[in-house]
Write a protein that holds these residues in place. Structure first.
Motif, PDB file in Angstrom:
ATOM      1  N   SER B  25       0.815  -1.211   0.000  1.00  0.00           N
ATOM      2  CA  SER B  25       0.000   0.000   0.000  1.00  0.00           C
ATOM      3  C   SER B  25       0.854   1.269   0.000  1.00  0.00           C
ATOM      4  O   SER B  25       0.473   2.269  -0.602  1.00  0.00           O
ATOM      5  CB  SER B  25      -0.965   0.004   1.186  1.00  0.00           C
ATOM      6  N   GLU B  26       2.014   1.219   0.646  1.00  0.00           N
ATOM      7  CA  GLU B  26       2.797   2.454   0.759  1.00  0.00           C
ATOM      8  C   GLU B  26       3.839   2.601  -0.345  1.00  0.00           C
ATOM      9  O   GLU B  26       4.262   3.705  -0.639  1.00  0.00           O
ATOM     10  CB  GLU B  26       3.473   2.524   2.137  1.00  0.00           C
ATOM     11  N   LYS B  27       4.279   1.473  -0.912  1.00  0.00           N
ATOM     12  CA  LYS B  27       5.294   1.594  -1.961  1.00  0.00           C
ATOM     13  C   LYS B  27       4.784   1.118  -3.323  1.00  0.00           C
ATOM     14  O   LYS B  27       4.684   1.892  -4.260  1.00  0.00           O
ATOM     15  CB  LYS B  27       6.551   0.813  -1.560  1.00  0.00           C
ATOM     16  N   PHE B  28       4.442  -0.160  -3.395  1.00  0.00           N
ATOM     17  CA  PHE B  28       4.094  -0.716  -4.706  1.00  0.00           C
ATOM     18  C   PHE B  28       2.974   0.061  -5.402  1.00  0.00           C
ATOM     19  O   PHE B  28       3.122   0.491  -6.545  1.00  0.00           O
ATOM     20  CB  PHE B  28       3.708  -2.196  -4.581  1.00  0.00           C
ATOM     21  N   LEU B  29       1.864   0.247  -4.705  1.00  0.00           N
ATOM     22  CA  LEU B  29       0.706   0.879  -5.346  1.00  0.00           C
ATOM     23  C   LEU B  29       0.941   2.356  -5.676  1.00  0.00           C
ATOM     24  O   LEU B  29       0.176   2.969  -6.412  1.00  0.00           O
ATOM     25  CB  LEU B  29      -0.539   0.710  -4.476  1.00  0.00           C
ATOM     26  N   ARG B  30       1.998   2.917  -5.124  1.00  0.00           N
ATOM     27  CA  ARG B  30       2.344   4.301  -5.452  1.00  0.00           C
ATOM     28  C   ARG B  30       3.438   4.374  -6.501  1.00  0.00           C
ATOM     29  O   ARG B  30       3.929   5.452  -6.828  1.00  0.00           O
ATOM     30  CB  ARG B  30       2.812   5.032  -4.186  1.00  0.00           C
ATOM     31  N   GLY B  31       3.834   3.202  -6.974  1.00  0.00           N
ATOM     32  CA  GLY B  31       4.880   3.174  -7.998  1.00  0.00           C
ATOM     33  C   GLY B  31       6.262   3.487  -7.449  1.00  0.00           C
ATOM     34  O   GLY B  31       7.167   3.863  -8.185  1.00  0.00           O
TER      35      GLY B  31
END
Lengths: 288, 80
Positions: B25-31
């Motif tokens: 949620s904090e890294k992957f989904l924000r690219g």
């Protein structure tokens, strides 16, 4: 014979929110019959920014009475003892850069009677700018903010196939696979009339009936699955991850309680239980 | 969090799931992801789980499913 059911719809939530809810959707109030969920494979490709996941779900399930009636005892064996749980294999790819997620779920048991393969494609609607790269804030709140201006489009397709009567599919699967690679399915279907018109007709009609029952359940299951996702998405919007996990914990407790009550009821008045808990169903994909 | 099919793996699964959710949620989904930070925990969880999969005979079932996937994919491709 193969039956295919297709459907398109949208979630009123941003793609990142939906892609988050997808991995958090069990249990939910519409899926209290999911006993366990395990990640059996996961791979992150940094170059493409794609995440590949394989999960294994265990669900309470049972062949519906309508299907049981169609099946000879010799096929079922002691099925009544084993069929209370079933495994579902789910694979998914999330591409956060391009804004899509592709998922597939299939039942691992009873595939000779009915194999159900569900595929879904989730997409950020065209014209929406990438969410990821410019977003450096923390917490889930900002993932959800985008919900106001974007949604997520979904196309679902479910393929149902009964291979009943091709008895070798039940016991000699590896051999069948070898055969299948050398002869196409069409040829297999055409083989049948040689065995006698009546026999092939009745086998075909039973297969058809089973696929129709599966079809009806698939329709209900997809609707329930959407409801379940919306519950999780709403929790996410209301209170972020904390609210989702708290809701999950409550749903899990509720499911345990329900299981306890059902067991009690069965042990009291148990003859041969044709009764089903409202959450128990054959279709493996009630919540996908 | 959802339970593991092997109760003995619940504890390590929970640690992995928490790690994954944070990263996802904090890294992957924000690219913003460059590596899978939870891989060590996943390996730990996976080794617990694979024992259970073998004991319950699920490994074989998974292998069959992989074969079946190839077959069904042929169908899928033919349709589209």
């Amino acid at each position: 014979m193969v039956k295919v059911y297709e459907n398109s719809f949208s979630y009123d939530y941003s793609f990142p929110a939906v892609a988050l809810a997808y991995f958090l959707r069990y249990p939910n109030p519409y899926a209290t019959h999911v006993i366990s969920t395990d990640v059996i494979d996961r791979r992150f490709d940094a170059e493409t920014q794609r995440l590949y996941t394989t999960r294994l779900h265990l669900k309470k399930s049972k062949l519906p009475p309508a299907v049981l009636k169609l099946l000879p005892k010799s096929i079922l064996g002691n099925a009544n003892d084993d069929s209370s749980q079933s495994y579902i294999l789910e694979t998914s790819i999330v591409d956060v850069k391009e804004g899509w997620m592709e998922t597939e779920s299939r039942n691992l048991e009873w595939t000779g009677i009915l194999s159900v393969v569900e595929r879904q494609m989730y997409r950020r609607p065209l014209g929406i700018i990438e969410v990821g790269s410019r977003d450096t804030s923390s917490g889930t709140a900002s993932l959800i903010e985008h919900a106001k201006d974007t949604g997520t489009d979904v196309t679902a397709s479910v393929t149902l196939l009964s291979r009943l009567g091709q008895g070798r599919f039940l016991k000699q699967r590896s051999k069948v696979i070898e055969e299948a690679s050398s002869s196409s399915r069409v040829e297999e279907e055409e083989e049948q009339p040689k065995r006698g018109l009546f026999k092939s007709w009745s086998t075909a009609s039973i297969q058809g009936s089973i696929e129709l029952i599966g079809m009806r359940r698939t329709r209900e299951a997809l609707a329930k699955s959407k409801e379940g996702m919306n519950v999780v998405l709403d929790r996410l919007r209301q209170g972020g991850l904390v609210a989702v996990l708290e809701g999950m914990r409550r749903d899990r407790e509720a499911a345990f309680q329900e299981g306890g009550l059902l067991r009690n009821a069965l042990s009291k008045g148990r003859a041969d239980s044709d009764e089903e808990s409202p959450t128990v169903s054959f279709d493996p994909f009630d919540n996908e | 969090m959802s339970a593991s099919l092997a109760p003995e793996c619940n504890e390590v699964k929970e640690r992995y799931d928490s790690c994954f959710l944070k990263w996802y949620s904090e890294k992957f989904l924000r690219g913003n992801a460059s590596t899978d930070e939870c891989e060590p925990l996943f390996k730990e969880y996976r080794s617990c789980l694979s024992r259970a999969l073998k004991d319950k005979g699920i490994e074989n079932m998974l292998e069959e499913a992989r074969q079946d996937m190839k077959e069904n994919d042929t169908h899928h491709l033919r349709r589209s």
